[in-house]
Design a protein around this motif. Structure first.
Motif, mmCIF file in Angstrom:
data_model
loop_
_atom_site.group_PDB
_atom_site.id
_atom_site.type_symbol
_atom_site.label_atom_id
_atom_site.label_comp_id
_atom_site.label_asym_id
_atom_site.label_seq_id
_atom_site.Cartn_x
_atom_site.Cartn_y
_atom_site.Cartn_z
ATOM 1 N N ILE A 187 22.389 69.110 60.993
ATOM 2 C CA ILE A 187 21.233 69.176 61.886
ATOM 3 C C ILE A 187 20.095 69.854 61.133
ATOM 4 N N GLU A 188 18.930 69.207 61.114
ATOM 5 C CA GLU A 188 17.761 69.730 60.413
ATOM 6 C C GLU A 188 16.743 70.355 61.350
ATOM 7 N N LEU A 189 16.810 70.006 62.624
ATOM 8 C CA LEU A 189 15.804 70.451 63.576
ATOM 9 C C LEU A 189 16.414 70.451 64.965
ATOM 10 N N VAL A 190 16.015 71.436 65.785
ATOM 11 C CA VAL A 190 16.455 71.505 67.189
ATOM 12 C C VAL A 190 15.217 71.602 68.057
ATOM 13 N N LEU A 191 15.202 70.824 69.135
ATOM 14 C CA LEU A 191 14.162 70.938 70.155
ATOM 15 C C LEU A 191 14.835 71.339 71.448
ATOM 16 N N ARG A 202 21.253 79.037 59.089
ATOM 17 C CA ARG A 202 20.923 78.037 58.061
ATOM 18 C C ARG A 202 19.424 77.761 57.997
ATOM 19 N N GLN A 203 18.636 78.544 58.740
ATOM 20 C CA GLN A 203 17.173 78.410 58.761
ATOM 21 C C GLN A 203 16.701 77.109 59.407
ATOM 22 N N VAL A 204 17.464 76.582 60.355
ATOM 23 C CA VAL A 204 17.046 75.388 61.085
ATOM 24 C C VAL A 204 15.965 75.802 62.080
ATOM 25 N N PRO A 205 14.797 75.166 62.038
ATOM 26 C CA PRO A 205 13.744 75.491 63.007
ATOM 27 C C PRO A 205 14.139 75.032 64.411
ATOM 28 N N ILE A 206 13.740 75.811 65.392
ATOM 29 C CA ILE A 206 13.950 75.452 66.786
ATOM 30 C C ILE A 206 12.585 75.410 67.461
ATOM 31 N N ILE A 207 12.275 74.262 68.064
ATOM 32 C CA ILE A 207 11.004 74.072 68.767
ATOM 33 C C ILE A 207 11.271 74.130 70.264
ATOM 34 N N PHE A 208 10.487 74.922 70.952
ATOM 35 C CA PHE A 208 10.587 75.005 72.407
ATOM 36 C C PHE A 208 9.469 74.184 73.024
ATOM 37 N N LEU A 209 9.857 73.306 73.938
ATOM 38 C CA LEU A 209 8.912 72.401 74.594
ATOM 39 C C LEU A 209 8.463 72.927 75.946
ATOM 40 N N SER A 210 9.106 73.976 76.434
ATOM 41 C CA SER A 210 8.820 74.522 77.763
ATOM 42 C C SER A 210 7.416 75.089 77.835
ATOM 43 N N LYS A 211 6.859 74.996 79.021
ATOM 44 C CA LYS A 211 5.520 75.531 79.235
ATOM 45 C C LYS A 211 5.550 76.504 80.400
ATOM 46 N N GLY A 212 4.573 77.396 80.429
ATOM 47 C CA GLY A 212 4.440 78.314 81.544
ATOM 48 C C GLY A 212 5.202 79.606 81.360
ATOM 49 N N ILE A 213 5.239 80.365 82.429
ATOM 50 C CA ILE A 213 5.938 81.643 82.437
ATOM 51 C C ILE A 213 7.060 81.569 83.461
ATOM 52 N N ASP A 214 8.010 82.454 83.318
ATOM 53 C CA ASP A 214 9.099 82.530 84.280
ATOM 54 C C ASP A 214 8.548 83.149 85.559
ATOM 55 N N PRO A 215 8.576 82.426 86.686
ATOM 56 C CA PRO A 215 7.970 82.945 87.915
ATOM 57 C C PRO A 215 8.683 84.163 88.490
ATOM 58 N N GLN A 261 26.813 78.865 69.557
ATOM 59 C CA GLN A 261 26.576 77.552 68.970
ATOM 60 C C GLN A 261 25.233 77.496 68.229
ATOM 61 N N LEU A 262 24.251 78.241 68.689
ATOM 62 C CA LEU A 262 22.920 78.213 68.078
ATOM 63 C C LEU A 262 22.790 79.127 66.862
ATOM 64 N N THR A 263 23.531 80.221 66.841
ATOM 65 C CA THR A 263 23.419 81.188 65.744
ATOM 66 C C THR A 263 23.687 80.572 64.368
ATOM 67 N N PRO A 264 24.743 79.761 64.196
ATOM 68 C CA PRO A 264 24.950 79.169 62.854
ATOM 69 C C PRO A 264 23.785 78.285 62.404
ATOM 70 N N LEU A 265 23.134 77.609 63.329
ATOM 71 C CA LEU A 265 21.968 76.799 62.977
ATOM 72 C C LEU A 265 20.824 77.697 62.511
ATOM 73 N N LEU A 266 20.593 78.779 63.241
ATOM 74 C CA LEU A 266 19.538 79.718 62.864
ATOM 75 C C LEU A 266 19.842 80.383 61.527
ATOM 76 N N THR A 310 19.986 64.849 60.975
ATOM 77 C CA THR A 310 20.145 64.727 62.419
ATOM 78 C C THR A 310 19.242 65.731 63.109
ATOM 79 N N VAL A 311 18.719 65.328 64.258
ATOM 80 C CA VAL A 311 17.957 66.228 65.119
ATOM 81 C C VAL A 311 18.746 66.400 66.398
ATOM 82 N N LEU A 312 18.745 67.606 66.930
ATOM 83 C CA LEU A 312 19.368 67.894 68.213
ATOM 84 C C LEU A 312 18.264 68.210 69.214
#
Length: 188
Positions: free
Chosen positions: A77-81, A106-119, A99-104, A5-7
């Motif tokens: 869950i094998e992957l998180v975006l 287990r070495q589940v990769p997390i991909i961030f799709l966000s772009k830019g900087i925090d204004p 909720q995210l710590t147990p995934l991490l 599963t992917v989240l």
């Protein structure tokens, strides 16, 4: 086809288009959204708010809560975006750390799709991520490059960059994302 599963967190235009990419490679893609109208539309097979008129894969399942994510997760869950705006990333990670710590762990990769900087803070995206999860820096990847959600969902040829600290994680994620129309080239 992978049995896992992917989240995908964030049901906006880009999150939904990436869920469609992953539906080519995984049996189940859970798209976690925050608004009822997007959720209801996704249950009908369309994201009417962000991608009207586009029929989505039956492998994409919406979720409003973490409890629903868990109930939809037939296999691990094998992957998180994370497809949230860069301005929302820090707060989301802080509020959902439990909720995210147990995934991490287990070495589940997390991909961030966000772009830019925090204004407001002028932070780059990896600053708040590494502050909230300093022990898991190798698990994080960042997708960037010339891409448009509409073109991705239409399965137009798309080539993007995938950055991160760990070559093994990048290679693993690249294979998970690869389709006949979408490629993410690892950048070390």
């Amino acid at each position: 086809m992978r049995d896992g599963t992917v989240l995908v967190i964030g049901g906006g235009t880009f999150g939904t288009s990436m869920a469609s990419v992953l539906a080519h490679n995984f049996n189940r893609v859970v798209l976690k959204v925050r608004s009822r109208d997007v959720y209801d539309a996704l249950r009908q097979g369309e994201n009417k708010k962000y991608l009207p008129g586009v029929t989505l894969s039956k492998k994409i399942f919406p979720a409003l809560s973490w409890q629903e994510v868990e109930s939809l997760n037939e296999s691990k869950i094998e992957l998180v975006l994370v497809g949230l705006p860069s301005t929302a990333v820090r707060n989301y990670l802080e509020e959902n750390k439990a909720q995210l710590t147990p995934l991490l762990e287990r070495q589940v990769p997390i991909i961030f799709l966000s772009k830019g900087i925090d204004p407001d803070s002028l932070e780059l995206l990896d600053d708040p991520i590494n502050e909230v999860f300093p022990a898991f820096r190798d698990n994080f990847c960042y997708l960037s490059g010339p891409s448009f959600a509409k073109e991705i969902i239409e399965e137009q040829i798309t080539l993007v960059s995938l950055a991160g600290r760990c070559p093994d994680v990048l290679e693993k994620v690249e294979k998970m994302l690869r389709t006949h129309f979408f490629r993410a080239l690892p950048t070390y």
